[in-house]
Each structure stands twice: as C-alpha cells, then as structure tokens.
Design a protein around this motif. Structure first.
Motif, short mmCIF file in Angstrom:
data_model
loop_
_atom_site.label_atom_id
_atom_site.label_comp_id
_atom_site.label_asym_id
_atom_site.label_seq_id
_atom_site.Cartn_x
_atom_site.Cartn_y
_atom_site.Cartn_z
N PRO A 190 -9.70 -0.05 4.84
CA PRO A 190 -8.64 -0.92 5.34
C PRO A 190 -7.97 -1.72 4.22
N VAL A 191 -6.65 -1.82 4.29
CA VAL A 191 -5.87 -2.61 3.34
C VAL A 191 -5.17 -3.71 4.12
N VAL A 192 -5.45 -4.96 3.78
CA VAL A 192 -4.88 -6.10 4.49
C VAL A 192 -4.03 -6.91 3.52
N ASP A 193 -2.77 -7.07 3.87
CA ASP A 193 -1.82 -7.83 3.06
C ASP A 193 -1.78 -9.27 3.57
N ILE A 194 -1.78 -10.24 2.66
CA ILE A 194 -1.86 -11.64 3.09
C ILE A 194 -0.64 -12.07 3.88
N THR A 195 0.51 -11.43 3.66
CA THR A 195 1.73 -11.81 4.37
C THR A 195 1.59 -11.55 5.86
N GLU A 196 1.28 -10.32 6.22
CA GLU A 196 1.19 -10.00 7.64
C GLU A 196 -0.07 -10.58 8.26
N ALA A 197 -1.15 -10.71 7.49
CA ALA A 197 -2.37 -11.31 8.04
C ALA A 197 -2.10 -12.74 8.49
N ALA A 198 -1.45 -13.52 7.63
CA ALA A 198 -1.16 -14.91 7.96
C ALA A 198 -0.22 -15.00 9.16
N ALA A 199 0.80 -14.14 9.19
CA ALA A 199 1.76 -14.18 10.29
C ALA A 199 1.11 -13.80 11.62
N HIS A 200 0.26 -12.79 11.61
CA HIS A 200 -0.41 -12.39 12.85
C HIS A 200 -1.27 -13.53 13.40
N LEU A 201 -2.02 -14.20 12.51
CA LEU A 201 -2.85 -15.30 12.99
C LEU A 201 -2.00 -16.47 13.46
N ALA A 202 -0.89 -16.72 12.75
CA ALA A 202 -0.01 -17.82 13.15
C ALA A 202 0.54 -17.60 14.56
N CYS A 203 0.80 -16.34 14.91
CA CYS A 203 1.32 -16.03 16.24
C CYS A 203 0.31 -16.33 17.34
N LEU A 204 -0.96 -16.45 16.99
CA LEU A 204 -1.99 -16.79 17.97
C LEU A 204 -2.11 -18.29 18.16
N LEU A 205 -1.43 -19.06 17.31
CA LEU A 205 -1.60 -20.52 17.31
C LEU A 205 -0.38 -21.27 17.82
N GLY A 206 0.74 -20.61 17.92
CA GLY A 206 1.96 -21.25 18.39
C GLY A 206 3.03 -20.20 18.64
N ARG A 207 4.09 -20.62 19.33
CA ARG A 207 5.14 -19.66 19.66
C ARG A 207 5.93 -19.24 18.42
N GLY A 227 4.22 -2.83 -2.08
CA GLY A 227 3.03 -2.03 -2.39
C GLY A 227 2.07 -1.83 -1.25
N ARG A 228 2.21 -2.63 -0.20
CA ARG A 228 1.27 -2.59 0.93
C ARG A 228 1.15 -1.19 1.54
N GLU A 229 2.29 -0.58 1.84
CA GLU A 229 2.28 0.73 2.49
C GLU A 229 1.74 1.82 1.57
N GLY A 230 2.08 1.73 0.28
CA GLY A 230 1.56 2.70 -0.68
C GLY A 230 0.05 2.62 -0.80
N ALA A 231 -0.49 1.40 -0.79
CA ALA A 231 -1.94 1.24 -0.89
C ALA A 231 -2.64 1.83 0.33
N ARG A 232 -2.00 1.74 1.49
CA ARG A 232 -2.61 2.31 2.69
C ARG A 232 -2.63 3.83 2.66
N GLU A 233 -1.63 4.42 2.06
CA GLU A 233 -1.67 5.87 1.85
C GLU A 233 -2.76 6.24 0.86
N LEU A 234 -2.90 5.45 -0.18
CA LEU A 234 -3.76 5.79 -1.31
C LEU A 234 -5.24 5.67 -1.00
N LEU A 235 -5.62 4.65 -0.23
CA LEU A 235 -7.03 4.28 -0.09
C LEU A 235 -7.61 4.67 1.27
N ASP A 236 -8.88 4.98 1.28
CA ASP A 236 -9.57 5.34 2.51
C ASP A 236 -10.37 4.18 3.08
#
Length: 258
Positions: A98-115, A87-96
């Motif tokens: 920012p739409v932030v999904d917890i899956t990619e948000a957590a992964a992006h931050l994790a990449c800043l903390l370790g390899r 549903g993440r991509e559909g919500a981004r089309e639908l809404l004007d």
C-alpha cells in the motif's frame, strides 16, 4: 510492520522531523524508516520542484523495492510525505505494498470530522498543485479553501512566526466555511496541537493520518487494485538515470587558406 516514509526533498533535517511525527503516531511494533532522495530540490515549492521530486522519489522507491526483492529488509507500506506533490500514482503502479499519500490521507480523515475542511499550506504558489491533488483523489468537493501562510518550507522552524502565520491563515479558512483544518506541509506537523488549541478546530496532520491509514491497510490485508489504472507497469526498457555523456568529438584542425 515496517513503513517507509519518503521525504519529497533532499533536506535530511526535514526527513528526521517528519519521521519523529510518524513515530509518535505509529502503533507499538510499527517501525518507521525515513528515506531522503539523493537528488532533487532542497524544498518542493512549485511545479518544477514537484515533478523533479516525483522522479527522485520514484527512483528511490525503485531501489528499495529491488533491495527487498534481492533479500534485503522488507517493508509493508509506504507513506509519501509531500503535500500536493506528484508521484503518488506512479508509486502505486511500481510497488506491491500500500502507498498512502499524506495529502489524500489528511483530506479523507478531515471529511470524517466536519462537512468542509481547509488546507493551510506554505506559499500561495503551491495552491494549484494541492487543489489538483485533492481533485484527483476525489475529495476536493469538501475543501472550502487552500490558504497560504506566505512561509517557505525551510522557514517553518521559527515557532512564533509559523504559528502567527498559520493562525492568520486558519482565520481565513474558517471565514471560507471550513470546520476542520488540514496541515498542507509535512514540516508543519510539529505545530498541529498548538494550532488546534489556538483555533478551537480539529487539525489533521497528514503524516500522522497517513501512518494510521497505512497501518490499517496492512492490518486488513488490503493492497492496491491491479485492475485498470494501477496495473503493473508495462514491461519495456526504461532508463532511470542519464546515460554517460559521449566523449567529446575533437575539433578538426583549421585548414590553411588557399
């Protein structure tokens, strides 16, 4: 700033638990408003649940957007609190906003903390969805493993059982090369600090990560690109609910035999 946080299932108690974590992470002045779909699965644990959940959440967000456009209370961002759910991509089309999904948000931050990071999640059956979601978000290359705990979403309230299962999964994740842990279910948020203390590893809670990223996007005045993939939906007729069933056709009276 007002952020909508959408649960991916119909369990109200889980929505409240998710919102408690979101409010702990939110900056002063950020209002968190939780949303629970009125239809869909009571917990999302598999492909069928995930697609059903996506439709229910998009329907819910459509209603919120229409209410805001009609003069209702506005919102400035949306956090989708379903780990690995569709549903993440559909919500981004639908809404004007920012739409932030917890899956990619957590992964992006994790990449800043370790390899390399690993996701500790619920049932093994959800691993494929999570792997696909991370791949679509472009962060799968840094994921060492997605490890199930064997616990269902609705079983996470048992503290000792949850922490024991999560600790075992964390050990497997570390053995696979993970340096950071990501909690692969919004219902795990309450155990983040204890799991970090037990494992000695940074533990990223997706709800908190998504709230902070949503605040940053709004604060920076950034929004979803409308060039290409996330352009507004094409104008067309869409049925958002099942049409009323046609009245039954009366059966013909039996004809007498000749």
């Amino acid at each position: 700033m007002r952020i909508l946080v959408t649960n991916c299932n119909t369990t109200e108690a889980m929505t409240e638990e998710i919102c408690q974590g979101a409010r702990r992470a939110a900056a002063p002045g950020t209002l968190i408003h939780g949303l629970t779909p009125s239809w869909g699965p009571e917990s999302a644990e598999g492909w069928l649940d995930s697609y059903l959940s996506a439709a229910a959440v998009l329907d819910l967000l459509r209603g919120e957007a229409e209410d805001a456009a009609a003069g209702g209370e506005p919102f400035h961002a949306v956090v989708m609190a379903g780990f690995g759910e569709h549903g993440r991509e559909g919500a981004r089309e639908l809404l004007d906003v920012p739409v932030v999904d917890i899956t990619e948000a957590a992964a992006h931050l994790a990449c800043l903390l370790g390899r390399r990071y690993a996701v500790v999640t619920t049932l093994d059956r959800t691993r494929g969805q999570i792997e696909d979601s991370l791949h679509t978000a472009g962060v799968a290359g840094h994921c060492a493993a997605v490890v199930g705990t064997g616990l269902g979403v609705l079983e996470l309230d048992d503290r000792s059982r949850s922490l024991a299962a999560m600790g075992t999964a964390a050990g497997r994740a570390r053995a696979a090369g993970a340096e950071v842990l990501v909690l692969g279910c919004a219902g795990m948020s309450q155990w983040a600090d204890e799991l970090a203390a037990r494992t000695g590893m940074p533990v990223v809670d997706g709800v908190a990560a998504a709230v902070k990223l949503a605040e940053a996007l709004v604060g920076l005045g950034l929004n979803t690109s409308r060039v290409g993939s996330y352009g507004h939906p094409l104008p067309k007729r869409r049925l958002w609910s099942r049409p009323e069933a046609a009245p039954p056709v009366p059966e013909a009276a039996p004809q007498p035999a000749d």
